[in-house]
Design a protein around this motif. Structure first.
Motif, PDB file in Angstrom:
ATOM      1  N   TYR A 153      -3.150   3.488  -2.282  1.00 39.47           N
ATOM      2  CA  TYR A 153      -3.415   2.560  -3.567  1.00 39.47           C
ATOM      3  C   TYR A 153      -2.454   1.371  -3.610  1.00 39.47           C
ATOM      4  CZ  TYR A 153      -5.368   6.647  -4.498  1.00 39.47           C
ATOM      5  OH  TYR A 153      -6.042   7.844  -4.965  1.00 39.47           O
TER       6      TYR A 153
ATOM      7  N   TRP B 125       0.734  -1.076  -0.387  1.00 44.66           N
ATOM      8  CA  TRP B 125       0.287  -0.209   0.359  1.00 44.66           C
ATOM      9  C   TRP B 125       0.380   1.407  -0.130  1.00 44.66           C
ATOM     10  CZ3 TRP B 125      -4.836  -0.175  -1.088  1.00 44.66           C
ATOM     11  CH2 TRP B 125      -5.570  -1.272  -0.630  1.00 44.66           C
TER      12      TRP B 125
ATOM     13  N   LYS C  29      -6.686   2.561 -14.079  1.00 46.74           N
ATOM     14  CA  LYS C  29      -7.980   1.948 -14.143  1.00 46.74           C
ATOM     15  C   LYS C  29      -8.981   1.511 -15.462  1.00 46.74           C
ATOM     16  CE  LYS C  29      -8.885   2.140  -9.040  1.00 46.74           C
ATOM     17  NZ  LYS C  29      -9.594   2.541  -8.294  1.00 46.74           N
TER      18      LYS C  29
ATOM     19  N   VAL D  34      -4.199   7.513 -11.589  1.00 49.33           N
ATOM     20  CA  VAL D  34      -5.231   5.930 -10.663  1.00 49.33           C
ATOM     21  C   VAL D  34      -6.356   5.629 -11.643  1.00 49.33           C
ATOM     22  CG1 VAL D  34      -6.035   5.085  -9.067  1.00 49.33           C
ATOM     23  CG2 VAL D  34      -3.974   6.416  -8.778  1.00 49.33           C
ATOM     24  N   GLN D  35      -7.674   6.576 -12.032  1.00 52.74           N
ATOM     25  CA  GLN D  35      -8.919   6.651 -12.625  1.00 52.74           C
ATOM     26  C   GLN D  35      -8.370   6.098 -14.286  1.00 52.74           C
ATOM     27  OE1 GLN D  35     -11.343   5.935 -11.311  1.00 52.74           O
ATOM     28  NE2 GLN D  35     -10.385   6.314  -8.894  1.00 52.74           N
TER      29      GLN D  35
ATOM     30  N   SER E 282      -1.727   8.202  -1.014  1.00 52.20           N
ATOM     31  CA  SER E 282      -1.600   9.561  -2.107  1.00 52.20           C
ATOM     32  C   SER E 282      -0.736  10.145  -1.923  1.00 52.20           C
ATOM     33  CB  SER E 282      -2.544   9.947  -2.651  1.00 52.20           C
ATOM     34  OG  SER E 282      -3.230  10.846  -1.488  1.00 52.20           O
TER      35      SER E 282
ATOM     36  N   LYS F  41      -4.592  11.400  -7.874  1.00 50.49           N
ATOM     37  CA  LYS F  41      -6.312  10.685  -8.111  1.00 50.49           C
ATOM     38  C   LYS F  41      -6.505   9.824  -9.597  1.00 50.49           C
ATOM     39  CE  LYS F  41      -7.383  11.874  -3.614  1.00 50.49           C
ATOM     40  NZ  LYS F  41      -8.406  12.867  -3.275  1.00 50.49           N
TER      41      LYS F  41
ATOM     42  N   SER G 146      -7.603   1.088  -4.481  1.00 51.06           N
ATOM     43  CA  SER G 146      -7.778   1.804  -3.982  1.00 51.06           C
ATOM     44  C   SER G 146      -8.141   1.880  -2.724  1.00 51.06           C
ATOM     45  CB  SER G 146      -8.743   2.941  -3.973  1.00 51.06           C
ATOM     46  OG  SER G 146      -8.658   3.351  -5.434  1.00 51.06           O
TER      47      SER G 146
END
Length: 623
Positions: free
Chosen positions: A55, A17, A42, A38-39, A20, A35, A50
């Motif tokens: 993350y 882990w 994905k 990360v999106q 952020s 963020k 998450s």
């Protein structure tokens, strides 16, 4: 590397882990941007989980499967693909055909072309456009240097990149090629290290692959010494025979020169070292001792470093450099040794009038590290006394066992037989080993073991040694920090955005405090020109010479980042000014500081400190 790609690589390299904020500091972006990345990842199919801990990347097998796919996905992968595509295609490449091949838009390809231009420019190459068609312009030698650089960057951080070479050239038998190189070297009683072998392998496979595609080196000239390149020619000719390939005259000579440049242990090589190199090595040993009290006057160092330096000077004057795949790792994980190498490199550049890059500095660090590792270890040993009931030769037997097991960590200073004798030890003992007794001294750290030194005894002893070493280190570190840093030299500001602004602020304050004179700013830039003082997201700038009027430090925090040398961006600056009487202080403070700040999690915690006291307490706590 695009920062989104860097995020994916970081999550993959360090499983588990990550908050952020940690990722934001590592990338040099905001938490919101992390963020967003990360999106996006994905959406591209990366299984990033998450949670409250941050993350984590799951199912990394998917990533390995992706690597086997011939179609690149990230911008970085596309750029490398495009470069290889242009090198392998002699004819012009159509923009729209390439767009279809890579399943991306024409505008994305044009953006990638800009990145390609910046990567190939240092090699004297460029992309030229004619309508919708693009061509790579440059000679064969330049293209080969570009290919080797791409593969070297792929193997960065790895000692052995033979597997990577084989992966890039599956049609060439790399094991067979390696066998030829080692067999021919062995016949001449020559030793080639891992770096040398892989360097020779890479140049051979690139040459073989390019020649098989119809690309030879036929331009330029080579200053060739037949007498001193006999082995190189033997290897080239045997490779030509066993791989059934015809090398051009220039190809043959170029490869032979590369081989000859890698020789480092020929029986008579030491005798052929130039008088310039011999004198320079002795000068360096004297210089390092006088200025930093580091002893390099060691026979093995002088022998092997002399051979290395002789070749380094020759390479530099021929405007060549040896790539070091672990250069960044050496700098990051062994900063004190690397710093000593920088000092040596600067002295060499001054005396020999040559340029030395980070790759060559890292090779110097490898020689220096081998020479001073034992000296560093000796300084960290604990002074130990053994208290044991006297019975025949049991004390001597136990002492010998301990020296055999813990020689790297302890120096046995005394053996006593009664608690009343402890007083005579004074303050010179760090740890008391109490044998077959429950005695615990109130003033000296004590560990109890049996005289038989069983497994549980060794475990208890190791815990006691580690605990005491850490406590001593923390106590000494805190004492040095308080001597070195002052609350008035602590700044938290978003206004300082460049290295120039930082150096100007630090110098002006130090001058006002009587620490240095106005020339200090030039000394800071001089050190920076040798190799960036940045370690990840932290920089520790200082001068090469300890010429300050008194020792002091300056701390600057900017959580939004400061542009630093070498294309780095840092959030924390710890500037050091050292006077000639504090050589040991510099080494110790620099060593401990660098050990703390090379951990990105520690940096994240430090840049959140709001004042001097909080920072110092946190810094000591993180050691």
């Amino acid at each position: 590397m695009v920062k989104k790609d860097a995020l994916l690589e970081y999550l993959r390299k360090y499983p588990g882990w990550h908050t952020s904020q940690e990722l934001a500091v590592m990338l040099g972006v905001s938490n919101r941007t992390v963020k967003t990345y990360v999106q996006q990842l994905k959406q591209e199919g990366c299984e990033i989980v998450s949670g409250t801990k941050g993350y984590s990347l799951h199912n990394t097998d998917m990533l390995h499967d992706h690597e086997k796919n011939c179609v690149p996905r990230t911008s970085k992968e596309r750029v490398n693909f495009i470069i290889n595509f242009f090198v392998k295609n002699s004819s012009a490449v159509n923009l729209y055909d390439l767009s279809e091949k890579l399943f991306v838009s024409e505008s994305a390809i044009l953006q990638d072309f800009k990145k390609v231009q910046s990567k190939i420019k240092p090699f004297g190459l460029e992309l030229q456009r004619n309508g919708d068609f693009w061509s790579l312009v440059g000679n064969e030698s330049q293209k080969r240097h570009l290919l080797s650089s791409l593969i070297y960057s792929e193997s960065a951080g790895s000692f052995n990149n033979q597997d990577i070479i084989q992966k890039n050239f599956p049609q060439i038998d790399v094991d067979k090629l390696k066998k030829i190189i080692l067999e021919e070297s062995s016949k001449e009683n020559i030793y080639l290290n891992t770096f040398d072998v892989n360097n020779i392998l890479l140049h051979f496979v690139i040459a073989i692959d390019r020649i098989n595609q119809g690309h030879e080196i036929n331009n330029g000239s080579v200053d060739f010494d037949f007498k001193n390149n006999k082995l190189g020619l033997q290897i080239v000719d045997r490779v030509a025979d066993e791989f059934n390939i015809q090398f051009s005259v220039l190809d043959r000579y170029e490869l032979a020169l590369i081989i000859q440049g890698a020789l480092n242990n020929k029986a008579d090589f030491a005798e052929n070292i130039s008088s310039e190199t011999r004198a320079l090595v002795m000068d360096l040993i004297d210089y390092v001792w006088k200025n930093y009290e580091i002893n390099l006057d060691i026979a093995s160092f002088k022998k092997f470093f002399s051979m290395h330096l002789d070749r380094l000077i020759t390479r530099s004057r021929q405007q060549k450099s040896n790539y070091n795949p672990i250069a960044k790792n050496i700098k990051f994980y062994s900063p004190t040794i690397y710093e000593c190498a920088v000092i040596i490199a600067h002295r060499i550049t001054t005396k020999a009038k040559i340029r030395i890059d980070d790759n060559e500095i890292a090779y110097i660090a490898m020689h220096v590290g081998n020479a001073i590792a034992e000296q560093i270890s000796d300084r960290q040993k604990l002074a130990v006394a053994i208290m044991i009931p006297k019975y025949y030769n049991n004390a001597a037997v136990l002492s010998n066992k301990l020296q055999g097991l813990e020689a790297s960590y302890i120096n046995i200073k005394d053996i006593i037989y009664d608690p009343n004798q402890i007083k005579k030890l004074g303050n010179k003992i760090d740890l008391l080993i109490s044998v077959d007794s429950d005695y615990v001294d109130s003033k000296i750290s004590t560990v109890s073991i049996s005289q038989f030194l069983l497994a549980n005894d060794i475990q208890a002893l190791n815990v006691a040694i580690t605990t005491k070493q850490h406590q001593i280190k923390k106590d000494h570190f805190q004492e040095k920090l308080l001597r070195f840093f002052d609350s008035k030299n602590f700044v938290v500001s978003d206004d300082l955005k460049t290295i120039d602004q930082v150096f100007e602020l630090v110098t002006n304050n130090f001058v006002q405090q009587g620490v240095v004179d106005e020339s200090f700013i030039n000394l800071l830039f001089q050190r920076e020109s040798m190799s960036s003082t940045a370690f990840g997201r932290v920089a520790i700038p200082h001068s090469l010479n300890m010429s300050a009027k008194k020792s002091s430090g300056f701390i600057i925090i900017n959580s939004h980042g400061i542009k630093w040398s070498g294309g780095n961006e840092v959030f924390l600056i710890i500037a050091l000014a050292i006077d000639p009487n504090n050589k040991q202080l510099f080494r110790e403070v620099f060593d401990e500081l660098s050990n703390v700040v090379t951990d990105i999690n520690n940096v994240t915690k430090l840049i959140n400190c709001k004042n001097y006291s909080e920072f110092i307490v946190k810094l000591v706590d993180l050691l």
